[in-house]
Design a protein around this motif. Sequence first.
Motif, PDB file in Angstrom:
ATOM      1  N   THR A 160       0.836  -1.197   0.000  1.00  3.55           N
ATOM      2  CA  THR A 160       0.000   0.000   0.000  1.00  3.55           C
ATOM      3  C   THR A 160       0.872   1.249   0.000  1.00  3.55           C
ATOM      4  OG1 THR A 160       0.009   0.123   2.414  1.00  3.55           O
ATOM      5  CG2 THR A 160      -1.716  -1.236   1.381  1.00  3.55           C
ATOM      6  N   LEU A 161       0.232   2.407  -0.113  1.00  4.22           N
ATOM      7  CA  LEU A 161       0.963   3.672  -0.040  1.00  4.22           C
ATOM      8  C   LEU A 161       1.670   3.794   1.313  1.00  4.22           C
ATOM      9  CD1 LEU A 161       1.768   6.481  -1.033  1.00  4.22           C
ATOM     10  CD2 LEU A 161      -0.473   7.325  -0.239  1.00  4.22           C
ATOM     11  N   GLU A 162       0.983   3.421   2.370  1.00  3.99           N
ATOM     12  CA  GLU A 162       1.571   3.511   3.712  1.00  3.99           C
ATOM     13  C   GLU A 162       2.781   2.588   3.841  1.00  3.99           C
ATOM     14  OE1 GLU A 162      -2.237   5.182   3.498  1.00  3.99           O
ATOM     15  OE2 GLU A 162      -1.728   3.087   3.080  1.00  3.99           O
ATOM     16  N   GLN A 163       2.677   1.387   3.283  1.00  4.85           N
ATOM     17  CA  GLN A 163       3.808   0.459   3.323  1.00  4.85           C
ATOM     18  C   GLN A 163       4.961   0.960   2.456  1.00  4.85           C
ATOM     19  OE1 GLN A 163       1.446  -2.914   2.205  1.00  4.85           O
ATOM     20  NE2 GLN A 163       1.381  -3.747   4.291  1.00  4.85           N
ATOM     21  N   ALA A 164       4.642   1.605   1.354  1.00  3.77           N
ATOM     22  CA  ALA A 164       5.684   2.208   0.518  1.00  3.77           C
ATOM     23  C   ALA A 164       6.434   3.279   1.286  1.00  3.77           C
ATOM     24  CB  ALA A 164       5.065   2.790  -0.754  1.00  3.77           C
ATOM     25  N   VAL A 179       3.885  -5.875 -12.127  1.00  3.71           N
ATOM     26  CA  VAL A 179       2.638  -5.716 -11.372  1.00  3.71           C
ATOM     27  C   VAL A 179       2.018  -4.342 -11.610  1.00  3.71           C
ATOM     28  CG1 VAL A 179       1.636  -5.648  -9.046  1.00  3.71           C
ATOM     29  CG2 VAL A 179       3.313  -7.398  -9.622  1.00  3.71           C
ATOM     30  N   SER A 180       2.834  -3.351 -11.878  1.00  7.70           N
ATOM     31  CA  SER A 180       2.317  -1.993 -12.121  1.00  7.70           C
ATOM     32  C   SER A 180       1.434  -1.917 -13.358  1.00  7.70           C
ATOM     33  CB  SER A 180       3.470  -0.995 -12.252  1.00  7.70           C
ATOM     34  OG  SER A 180       4.252  -1.280 -13.408  1.00  7.70           O
ATOM     35  N   THR A 181       1.544  -2.917 -14.241  1.00  6.96           N
ATOM     36  CA  THR A 181       0.744  -2.927 -15.477  1.00  6.96           C
ATOM     37  C   THR A 181      -0.506  -3.784 -15.352  1.00  6.96           C
ATOM     38  OG1 THR A 181       1.797  -4.878 -16.498  1.00  6.96           O
ATOM     39  CG2 THR A 181       2.913  -2.748 -16.774  1.00  6.96           C
ATOM     40  N   ASP A 188      -0.492   1.106  -9.150  1.00  6.07           N
ATOM     41  CA  ASP A 188      -0.577   2.198 -10.118  1.00  6.07           C
ATOM     42  C   ASP A 188      -1.519   3.304  -9.645  1.00  6.07           C
ATOM     43  OD1 ASP A 188      -2.617   0.168 -10.533  1.00  6.07           O
ATOM     44  OD2 ASP A 188      -3.262   1.336 -12.269  1.00  6.07           O
ATOM     45  N   THR A 189      -2.354   3.008  -8.637  1.00  7.34           N
ATOM     46  CA  THR A 189      -3.314   4.016  -8.165  1.00  7.34           C
ATOM     47  C   THR A 189      -2.677   5.053  -7.236  1.00  7.34           C
ATOM     48  OG1 THR A 189      -3.989   2.665  -6.262  1.00  7.34           O
ATOM     49  CG2 THR A 189      -5.204   2.344  -8.317  1.00  7.34           C
ATOM     50  N   ILE A 233       1.832   6.995 -15.678  1.00  6.22           N
ATOM     51  CA  ILE A 233       1.446   7.290 -14.292  1.00  6.22           C
ATOM     52  C   ILE A 233       1.976   8.650 -13.848  1.00  6.22           C
ATOM     53  CG2 ILE A 233       1.843   6.612 -11.880  1.00  6.22           C
ATOM     54  CD1 ILE A 233       1.719   3.678 -12.847  1.00  6.22           C
ATOM     55  N   TYR A 234       3.227   8.934 -14.172  1.00  8.16           N
ATOM     56  CA  TYR A 234       3.865  10.168 -13.697  1.00  8.16           C
ATOM     57  C   TYR A 234       3.692  11.348 -14.648  1.00  8.16           C
ATOM     58  CZ  TYR A 234       6.131   7.862  -9.744  1.00  8.16           C
ATOM     59  OH  TYR A 234       6.373   7.205  -8.557  1.00  8.16           O
ATOM     60  N   GLY A 235       3.231  11.067 -15.861  1.00  9.38           N
ATOM     61  CA  GLY A 235       3.011  12.144 -16.810  1.00  9.38           C
ATOM     62  C   GLY A 235       4.294  12.791 -17.298  1.00  9.38           C
ATOM     63  N   VAL A 236       5.337  11.992 -17.434  1.00  8.39           N
ATOM     64  CA  VAL A 236       6.616  12.483 -17.955  1.00  8.39           C
ATOM     65  C   VAL A 236       7.074  11.539 -19.053  1.00  8.39           C
ATOM     66  CG1 VAL A 236       7.266  13.592 -15.774  1.00  8.39           C
ATOM     67  CG2 VAL A 236       7.967  11.224 -16.221  1.00  8.39           C
TER      68      VAL A 236
END
Length: 255
Positions: A160-164, A179-181, A188-189, A233-236
């Motif tokens: 999760t975001l918190e675990q990240a 997994v991101s795909t 990815d969220t 995801i990052y828009g770059v």
Amino acid sequence: MIITDTHTHLYSEAFDEDRHEVIKRALAANVSRFFIPAIDSTYTASMLQLEKDFPNNVFLMMGLHPTHVKENFKEELLHVENMLAKRHFYAVGEIGIDLYWDKSTLSIQIEAFKHQIALAKKYKLPIVIHCRDAFNEIFEVLETVNDENLFGIFHCFTGTLEQAQQAIAYNMKLGIGGVSTFKNGKIDTFLNQIDLKHIVLETDAPYLAPTPHRGKRNESLYIIQVLEKLSEIYGVSKETIANITTKNSKDVFGI
């Protein structure tokens, strides 16, 4: 543009028929840095041969994979110690805790994990962490050994975001792969809430092939799909993702 695969098992039996072709396909697509995690002593010879065949592109780790922590784990750890004393490796990995396959070995997995973290600190090397169904257990260990000499990569991050954020707090980069795909991959969220300076790319080939190759043998070339997903995801640009994540890999591995 230089693309770095920070985690790929190119010595795996899955590549016995076409290993050099797989590597050459990746090189042709600017995937030119391959960091090779260990599993156990039975693979050491094939890892060394891979390095000999591609000395400018292949960078080896040494370690005992948690799913291979068995009754003979002390002998396997001695092999890790001897190899680290004999020559240079770029990380101690992959190491950690896996409770998906076998919960009965938890106590010796923790013992092996702590021992190898100590070896990494001794040689001033990063660790590369394998975590499956074991975030709490991994974080409990990291808390006990946390200091300025602890750093590395949280391989195949799927939390999760918190675990990240917790992993990053222990001076870990997040290894992001196929997994991101996945439609149900979930990371990815929230990935765009994590600064790119904390991200490295990986395939974990021959496992976890990204969409549209999901379910097939993964290979380092397919890191391109991960690169494209992170660009979205990052828009770059893809070049920006490649440049930043390769720089991050150099910060971790020192090359």
